[in-house]
Design an enzyme around this catalytic site. Structure first.
Site, PDB file in Angstrom:
ATOM      1  N   ASN A 170      -5.074  60.134  24.947  1.00  0.00           N
ATOM      2  CA  ASN A 170      -5.682  60.000  26.269  1.00  0.00           C
ATOM      3  C   ASN A 170      -6.958  59.146  26.198  1.00  0.00           C
ATOM      4  O   ASN A 170      -6.958  58.124  25.530  1.00  0.00           O
ATOM      5  CB  ASN A 170      -5.894  61.378  26.886  1.00  0.00           C
ATOM      6  CG  ASN A 170      -4.555  62.073  27.107  1.00  0.00           C
ATOM      7  OD1 ASN A 170      -3.702  61.566  27.814  1.00  0.00           O
ATOM      8  ND2 ASN A 170      -4.354  63.227  26.471  1.00  0.00           N
ATOM      9  N   SER A 171      -8.047  59.576  26.830  1.00  0.00           N
ATOM     10  CA  SER A 171      -9.227  58.694  26.948  1.00  0.00           C
ATOM     11  C   SER A 171      -9.967  58.455  25.635  1.00  0.00           C
ATOM     12  O   SER A 171     -10.807  57.556  25.560  1.00  0.00           O
ATOM     13  CB  SER A 171     -10.201  59.252  27.989  1.00  0.00           C
ATOM     14  OG  SER A 171      -9.659  59.147  29.285  1.00  0.00           O
ATOM     15  N   THR A 172      -9.676  59.221  24.581  1.00  0.00           N
ATOM     16  CA  THR A 172     -10.334  58.942  23.302  1.00  0.00           C
ATOM     17  C   THR A 172      -9.891  57.588  22.747  1.00  0.00           C
ATOM     18  O   THR A 172     -10.590  56.977  21.943  1.00  0.00           O
ATOM     19  CB  THR A 172     -10.034  60.043  22.263  1.00  0.00           C
ATOM     20  OG1 THR A 172      -8.634  60.070  21.972  1.00  0.00           O
ATOM     21  CG2 THR A 172     -10.476  61.410  22.764  1.00  0.00           C
TER      22      THR A 172
END
Length: 587
Positions: free
Chosen positions: A391-393
């Site tokens: 995801n956003s990592t």
């Protein structure tokens, strides 16, 4: 996932059966009767392969919340803004629409189990029928026949004890029994069979005993119970039983002269004329069978020629070659079963801890790397190597690639907003790298990836060893609960490599990224990192918080991942992480 395992079983069994049938057709003249039968034992080996794979030295498991892509277009994506719980936690997540396979997985398992239960009932019924035959079996009283039976045993070098008798429930001679072996003939058989015909029958049944065909019957039944869903398995076992009878016929014929071979064939035909066909007892070897099987056997008996040593050698060579091909499926099965789901983590400096009190209601893992001690501290060994969506990592590394590709720079990283209205006010304006990372602006990094193009991104992911490097989910969403997966251990290792610039990128670009992910500083300690939330169909199922703490003397790298059917967000992962770091006296 059970569905994956089901597919593996179907593919392996189908490929092996198709291969064996092709080999039998192509190399028919190079295979002896016994050689054709022996090929089916490779099928038995192949059928057990999916279960053997579980014993191989690697770990694998399935993500309980694995989902398939159903829609790739951004306009259809729902969005949700997390409640902000601190000044630096800006955890915005995009909800993606996916088809949940849990229902299909459960339904497949139920159908498979139901089928196995039905097959088990049929197997038990067959066992009870055999048991009934045992109870009605009376030992032979005819001394001449008893003596003939012992002579046949001696001829075949059989020393084991067998019960030979007759039963009114038997219409065809048969052999059965695992612990206590029986050779049973129809009642009053001596009234219409000559001693020579009885001898042929004994030789046939004793060859079954000598070849351990009774035990093979039980294996076939077990595999039919497990693989009931594959019609090819049923066809294969029917052919295997016929090949077994033909191989047994050849074994008898090889001990007879030409005239006696003719009599042996006539003996089989007599059973078609004089008795009705015995219903198929799957746990017993029967002397006769269906008319089609009898026809095939008679044709083979009529065309019998003594098999040469060369033919037997050819059969052995074919068996070995096909055996190697069947065994070569092991890596394929392993890859399918493992599906690259776990990272192969090998470190002597790993300390495993119990932090379960921090993960109440969540299935998750925490990984910490202490630079000075050169030691990993890990909670939940299995989950620490389980690959899930970043995801956003992922945005940390999308940013680094954008800098390396000169699409943006530390001085000029602004990308204009395209006018699409988002529920998050901070997204609805032009962004630079710092604001995009702070507000987790997904469209910014999707635009960077589009400009870099898939081929460049894939090479980059491979170069830095980013999880499974799988971009099959599409350029816009491969990192949003889709194909790209990474484990907590890999997150920590990658952060460490980025921090020390072991990745071989420009130092100024590394520094730009490090500055952009800096979150806060207090008591001479600096916290840097990035949250990530996987939201599927409106539910937060996957939460990340990765980063590092610098205190002037040491640097600690960490990654926390949590999963649940709902409420597993980056915010929650950050709360858990900060609680653990506080307890450990790190931050």
């Amino acid at each position: 996932m059970f569905l994956t395992y089901f597919i593996i079983c179907f593919i392996v069994s189908s490929l092996t059966i198709t291969g064996i049938m092709l080999v039998r057709r192509i190399f028919q003249k190079q295979l002896s009767a016994k050689g054709q039968y022996n090929l089916w034992f490779l099928l038995l080996f192949a059928l057990v392969l999916p279960f053997i794979v579980q014993l191989l030295p690697f770990e694998y498991s399935y993500n309980a919340f694995d989902v398939n892509k159903s829609n790739e277009t951004i306009p259809s994506l729902m969005m949700k803004e997390e409640v902000q719980k601190s000044n630096w936690i800006q955890d915005y997540s995009m909800s993606v629409n996916r088809s949940n396979l849990e229902y299909l997985n459960t339904m497949t398992a139920c159908i498979w189990i139901a089928g196995m239960l039905v097959m088990t009932v049929l197997a038990v019924k067959a066992w009870l029928e055999v048991k009934k035959i045992k109870k009605t079996t009376v030992r032979l009283k005819n001394k001449d026949v008893q003596l003939l039976f012992e002579k046949c045993k001696k001829q075949l070098n059989i020393s084991g004890h067998l019960v030979v008798g007759e039963s009114p429930l038997v219409k065809s001679p048969m052999t059965f029994g695992l612990v206590r072996n029986y050779v049973v003939l129809p009642a009053n058989f001596e009234k219409w069979l000559t001693l020579d015909e009885i001898k042929y029958i004994f030789l046939h049944e004793l060859n079954h005993y000598k070849s351990k065909d009774i035990a093979t019957n039980y294996l076939i039944v077990i595999f039919q119970v497990i693989y009931w869903f594959n019609p090819l398995v049923w066809i294969a076992f029917r052919k295997m039983r016929l090949d077994r009878e033909i191989a047994c016929d050849h074994a008898v014929l090889s001990s007879l002269d030409e005239e006696r071979r003719r009599e042996y064939g006539i003996t089989i035909i007599n059973f078609i004329d004089k008795v009705s066909r015995q219903k198929n007892l799957i746990l017993a070897d029967q002397f006769n069978g269906s008319k089609k099987q009898i026809k095939s056997r008679i044709e083979r008996i009529a065309s019998y020629t003594k098999e040469s040593k060369l033919l037997k050698l050819k059969s052995t060579v074919v068996f070995i070659v096909i055996g190697l091909l069947v065994a070569s499926q092991v890596p394929l099965i392993s890859a399918m079963a493992n599906d690259n789901t776990h990272y192969d983590f090998k470190s002597k400096n790993a300390l495993y801890m119990d932090l379960s009190e921090h993960f109440t209601e969540y299935d998750g893992s925490f990984v910490l790397y202490d630079t000075q001690a050169d030691q990993y501290q890990i909670y939940n060994k299995d989950k620490s190597t389980l690959r899930v969506s970043p995801n956003s990592t992922y945005k940390i590394y999308s940013a680094l690639l954008g800098l390396e590709s000169n699409l943006i720079s530390g001085e000029n990283s602004t990308i204009k907003w395209n006018g699409t209205q988002y529920p998050f006010e901070s997204w609805n304006s032009e962004q630079n790298l710092t604001s995009a990372l702070k507000n987790s602006v997904t469209w910014y990094f999707q635009e960077l990836d589009k400009r870099n193009k898939a081929g460049i991104i894939h090479s980059y992911l491979k170069r830095i060893h980013y999880g499974n490097s799988d971009m099959s989910g599409g350029i816009n969403e491969f990192w949003l609960e889709s194909s790209l997966k990474i484990s907590p251990v890999e997150q920590v290792r990658l952060l460490k490599d980025l921090y020390t610039n072991q990745l071989g990128f420009k130092e100024k670009n590394i520094q730009t990224v490090k500055e952009a992910i800096k979150l806060e500083e207090k008591n001479n300690e600096i916290l840097s990192g990035k949250t990530g939330t996987g939201t599927v169909n409106g539910n937060d199922i996957n939460g990340w918080f990765i980063g590092y703490v610098e205190n002037g003397e040491n640097t600690y790298f960490f990654a926390t991942n949590i999963e649940n059917k709902e409420n597993a967000s980056g915010v929650k992962a950050a709360e858990i992480t900060l609680s653990i770091l506080k307890d450990m006296g790190i931050y």
